[in-house]
Write a protein that holds these residues in place. Structure first.
Motif, short mmCIF file in Angstrom:
data_model
loop_
_atom_site.label_atom_id
_atom_site.label_comp_id
_atom_site.label_asym_id
_atom_site.label_seq_id
_atom_site.Cartn_x
_atom_site.Cartn_y
_atom_site.Cartn_z
N TYR A 1 0.82 -1.21 0.00
CA TYR A 1 0.00 0.00 0.00
C TYR A 1 0.85 1.27 0.00
CZ TYR A 1 -3.69 3.25 1.45
OH TYR A 1 -4.57 4.29 1.52
N GLU A 2 1.91 1.27 0.83
CA GLU A 2 2.71 2.48 0.98
C GLU A 2 3.69 2.69 -0.17
OE1 GLU A 2 4.55 2.06 4.77
OE2 GLU A 2 2.71 2.53 5.91
N GLN A 3 4.19 1.59 -0.77
CA GLN A 3 5.19 1.72 -1.83
C GLN A 3 4.61 1.53 -3.23
OE1 GLN A 3 8.67 -0.72 -1.00
NE2 GLN A 3 8.59 -0.25 1.19
N ASN A 4 3.31 1.26 -3.31
CA ASN A 4 2.65 1.05 -4.60
C ASN A 4 3.31 -0.07 -5.42
OD1 ASN A 4 0.62 3.10 -4.33
ND2 ASN A 4 2.21 4.62 -4.72
N THR B 1 -5.56 -20.35 6.94
CA THR B 1 -6.49 -20.01 8.01
C THR B 1 -6.03 -18.77 8.75
OG1 THR B 1 -7.21 -22.30 8.31
CG2 THR B 1 -7.50 -20.82 10.18
N ALA B 2 -4.72 -18.66 9.00
CA ALA B 2 -4.18 -17.46 9.65
C ALA B 2 -4.44 -16.23 8.80
CB ALA B 2 -2.68 -17.63 9.90
N PHE B 3 -4.33 -16.38 7.48
CA PHE B 3 -4.62 -15.24 6.59
C PHE B 3 -6.08 -14.83 6.70
CE2 PHE B 3 -6.48 -13.78 2.61
CZ PHE B 3 -5.79 -12.59 2.45
N ARG C 1 -7.67 -5.83 4.02
CA ARG C 1 -8.43 -5.48 2.81
C ARG C 1 -8.00 -4.16 2.20
NH1 ARG C 1 -14.44 -6.79 5.25
NH2 ARG C 1 -14.14 -9.05 5.52
N PHE C 2 -7.47 -3.26 3.03
CA PHE C 2 -7.09 -1.94 2.53
C PHE C 2 -6.08 -2.02 1.39
CE2 PHE C 2 -3.82 -2.92 5.61
CZ PHE C 2 -2.66 -2.37 5.08
N ALA C 3 -5.27 -3.09 1.39
CA ALA C 3 -4.22 -3.20 0.37
C ALA C 3 -4.72 -3.89 -0.89
CB ALA C 3 -3.03 -3.97 0.94
N GLY D 1 -2.03 -6.02 -3.28
CA GLY D 1 -2.06 -5.01 -4.33
C GLY D 1 -2.98 -5.46 -5.45
N ASN D 2 -3.44 -4.51 -6.26
CA ASN D 2 -4.25 -4.87 -7.42
C ASN D 2 -3.96 -3.92 -8.58
OD1 ASN D 2 -6.28 -2.58 -7.31
ND2 ASN D 2 -6.65 -3.51 -5.30
N GLU D 3 -4.22 -4.39 -9.77
CA GLU D 3 -3.87 -3.65 -10.98
C GLU D 3 -4.55 -2.28 -11.04
OE1 GLU D 3 -4.03 -4.29 -15.85
OE2 GLU D 3 -5.02 -5.71 -14.50
#
Length: 256
Positions: free
Chosen positions: A24-27, A41-43, A51-53, A72-74
């Motif tokens: 999120y911070e480094q794009n 399961t831990a994830f 979810r923010f990322a 990240g997403n496109e």
């Protein structure tokens, strides 16, 4: 052992947070190692805080048991980066002299090379051959160093697809159960008593669509995959009909 496992899972959750924050911070896209069911399961337990990322899940094939998570997403980052997952074909140098292989044979040969489990995805065993999904970074090492499985000399090569692999198809079954509770389904599929089925939940051996499930009374939903460690995996396709005596006739696809 349980304390150590809990400590490892806490460290893993912190790693998820670090990867999400860095993305999120480094794009940039960031990636986890290959994750087994307990790590997945831990994830999912951490997922609301990640979810923010943005994220996506991939194991190299549909319905993979071991997967990698990409943060990240496109749309947000403005570019696409594929998952660093590659496919390797392992076959005997001379097929007529080959041993028959099992999943454990391939995994043992890989572990003997000093390869960490989190670099390896699913291992698919065919007739005297195997396919391995793994992190792309170790493909050259594997192809250069993996020379033997059991007593058989093998060739290890990158592969583009599973063209030569034929997975044993699931067995379609129709069973009668009093309810579609998970413990009832598992007991019927694997011929267990209800108490033995419930014990599997207490032992943390039941996963539903990649997530640990400890609630044996939970009702199964159509399309869900149920994995029971030590027994196998099945897909629940829903209720076909209810009998005059009130039993539920349900359809399953069972991998044994």
């Amino acid at each position: 052992m349980a304390i150590q496992d809990d400590k490892n899972l806490l460290q893993l959750k912190k790693r998820f947070q670090d990867l999400a924050r860095r993305s999120y911070e480094q794009n940039i896209f960031t990636f986890t190692p290959m994750l087994g069911l307990a790590e997945q399961t831990a994830f999912w337990e951490s997922e609301p805080a990640l979810r923010f990322a943005g994220y996506s899940v991939n194991g190299g094939r549909e319905n993979a048991e071991r997967v990698m998570i990409r943060f990240g997403n496109e749309k947000d980052l403005g570019y696409e980066q594929p998952f660093p997952i590659s496919l390797v074909h392992i076959r005997p140098l001379q097929a007529k002299f080959s041993d028959d292989f099992t999943h454990r044979d391939f995994l043992g040969a890989l572990m003997n090379l000093g390869i960490e489990r989190d670099l390896l995805g699913d291992i698919l065993v065919g007739e005297r051959q195997g396919y391995l999904f793994c992190q792309t970074s170790i493909v050259d090492f594997l192809c250069g160093e993996l020379k033997q499985v059991k007593h058989t000399t093998v060739i290890c090569e990158p592969a583009e697809s599973l063209a030569e692999y034929q997975e044993n198809p699931p067995v379609r079954e129709n069973i009668l159960v009093a309810s579609v509770r998970l413990d009832a389904l598992i007991a019927q599929v694997y011929h267990l008593s209800r108490s033995d089925s419930a014990e599997l939940f207490r032992q943390k051996k039941v996963f539903v669509s990649g997530r640990l499930c400890e609630n044996n009374s939970r009702e199964c939903k159509p399309g869900e995959a149920v994995t029971v460690r030590g027994y196998g995996r099945f897909y629940y396709d829903g209720v076909d009909h209810t009998t005059k005596k009130g039993k539920q006739s349900v359809n399953l696809r069972v991998y044994r």
